[in-house]
Write an enzyme that holds these catalytic residues in place. Sequence first.
Site, mmCIF file in Angstrom:
data_model
loop_
_atom_site.group_PDB
_atom_site.id
_atom_site.type_symbol
_atom_site.label_atom_id
_atom_site.label_comp_id
_atom_site.label_asym_id
_atom_site.label_seq_id
_atom_site.Cartn_x
_atom_site.Cartn_y
_atom_site.Cartn_z
ATOM 1 C CB ALA A 21 -0.949 -0.007 1.191
ATOM 2 C CG LEU A 23 0.232 1.904 4.031
ATOM 3 C CD1 LEU A 23 -0.291 0.875 5.029
ATOM 4 C CD2 LEU A 23 -0.810 2.998 3.815
ATOM 5 C CD GLU A 176 9.091 2.972 14.293
ATOM 6 O OE1 GLU A 176 9.022 2.046 13.484
ATOM 7 O OE2 GLU A 176 8.185 3.819 14.433
ATOM 8 C CG HIS A 252 13.294 0.573 11.593
ATOM 9 N ND1 HIS A 252 12.377 -0.232 10.943
ATOM 10 C CD2 HIS A 252 12.560 1.398 12.367
ATOM 11 C CE1 HIS A 252 11.157 0.095 11.314
ATOM 12 N NE2 HIS A 252 11.238 1.085 12.171
ATOM 13 C CB CYS A 371 12.153 -6.657 9.229
ATOM 14 S SG CYS A 371 13.125 -5.336 8.558
HETATM 15 O O1 SUG Z 1 7.497 -0.065 9.151
HETATM 16 N N1 SUG Z 1 6.848 -1.567 6.055
HETATM 17 C C1 SUG Z 1 7.461 -1.644 7.374
HETATM 18 C C2 SUG Z 1 8.770 -2.390 7.285
HETATM 19 C C3 SUG Z 1 9.332 -2.638 8.651
HETATM 20 C C4 SUG Z 1 10.719 -3.172 8.585
HETATM 21 N N2 SUG Z 1 11.195 -3.417 9.879
HETATM 22 C C5 SUG Z 1 12.454 -3.271 10.288
HETATM 23 N N3 SUG Z 1 13.339 -2.640 9.594
HETATM 24 N N4 SUG Z 1 12.757 -3.729 11.451
HETATM 25 C C6 SUG Z 1 7.670 -0.247 7.940
HETATM 26 O O2 SUG Z 1 8.012 0.653 7.172
HETATM 27 C C7 SUG Z 1 5.048 -1.080 4.505
HETATM 28 C C8 SUG Z 1 3.571 -1.344 4.404
HETATM 29 C C9 SUG Z 1 3.021 -0.936 3.063
HETATM 30 O O3 SUG Z 1 3.529 0.014 2.473
HETATM 31 O O4 SUG Z 1 2.052 -1.578 2.631
HETATM 32 C C10 SUG Z 1 5.576 -1.194 5.928
HETATM 33 O O5 SUG Z 1 4.854 -0.956 6.861
#
Ligand code: SUG
Length: 447
Positions: A21, A23, A176, A252, A371
């Site tokens: 998405a 996001l 986070e 992150h 992750c």
């Molecule tokens: O928070 N992606 C997550 C990825 C998290 C990765 N985690 C670590 N690096 N520990 C975020 O950005 C994308 C969802 C979307 O675009 O549909 C998303 O939430």
Amino acid sequence: MSQHATEANFDGLVGPTHNYAGLSWGNVASKSNVAATSNPKEAALQGLKKMKLLADRGFVQGILPPHERPHLPTLRKLGFTGSDGQVLSAVARENPVLLAAASSASCMWTANAATVSPSADTADHRVHFTPANLSAKFHRSIEHEVTGRSLRSIFTDETYFAHHPALPSGSHFGDEGAANHTRLCGEYGKPGVELFVYGQQAFDDSAPAPKKFPARQTLEASRAIARLHGLSDERAVFAQQNPLAIDAGVFHNDVIAVGNGNVLFYHDQAFLDEERTLNDIRTRLAGTELKPVRVSSDDVPLLDAVASYLFNSQLLRQSDGSMLLAVPGECREIASVSAYLDKLVAQGGPISAVEVFDVKQSMRNGGGPACLRLRVVLTDDELKAMHDGVILTDALYERLNIWVEGHYRDELSQADLADPMLLDESRHALDELTGILGLGSIYDFQR
Ligand code: SUG
């Protein structure tokens, strides 16, 4: 007095609504795959396969369940009314991005689920858990309540485990979780050093900060977690992430550094003050030699590190003490990174082996192998005290594969998120899952 302890990895099982998405502003992969069609079934199977391969190698492998999505209680809080079907069609019409946010399977990235401090480090010698408030992104800010419930139902015994609520929401205490927290130590059961990496100071406007993308973790949040967990000054180090790295897509710290035991694998652009960060760790690791594995920009340019997710690898201590780096497949597709990995193993340093994992479905949303897992160091007694229904065995692996095959779609577009059948399918699947894992009623629809 120290006890033998083990590092367990708790992976997030990918939920039935896994979708793209766009996001996460600041997360390059999420933005570049916006509106692509996802394959939730393949995503969940890829995740399970990674867990199985690591369990087969002798690592303790646990599972954290996906959350209920789309999350109707969130949409109702925002003023949508009527039957579930009416809520879904109204939000799809008025604000499809909000529907996507309420449908994200983002809790799969359990490195962001919580910060965990092992009992050897804490003042009351219990394992402390604080679910991350994930305030920086709306779709993630709705995770912490159910995350807290899952953790409490797995680590229930208060003799061993202490649970805190998420920090107050709002950007000043943006937290986070373990993605910005690395524990370094000699033996797992002995006191270690917890490295908290933050993106900016919230109450000081003049402090260095990224200019393009948001810093999701604040120093104030990291300090609050350390206080809550009862970490003394000898047990905690606070270091600022390099703002240039955040602006290059390192949203992150675990996209630019990973540590385990006495090994810290990091890029030369990871920290604002590299020397001070290493010194602060060294002075606290008394008796244990820190082994930094520093990757220079000449070998791996920052943008290649971000594109390949080299540092979002799992660094795992094998039974003979050597380190295994579990890298995403993308690392072998980028020439500089692939060449570096060959050199890394050949040079005979602390990282002796590299294994490639295919987690492409998750990678397209910016989530690599690291992750997908939350590390929890547990003594033998703590391991015995936790709920073992979430530990991956051969039988549970088989059972979960069948469960995924039976409940998940192999194609999901943004338009599908409004389908009331998807909500029904997800609830049925999750209801069965809590039974399989023996977790009790953790979801709102079960209460
Ligand atoms: O928070 N992606 C997550 C990825 C998290 C990765 N985690 C670590 N690096 N520990 C975020 O950005 C994308 C969802 C979307 O675009 O549909 C998303 O939430």
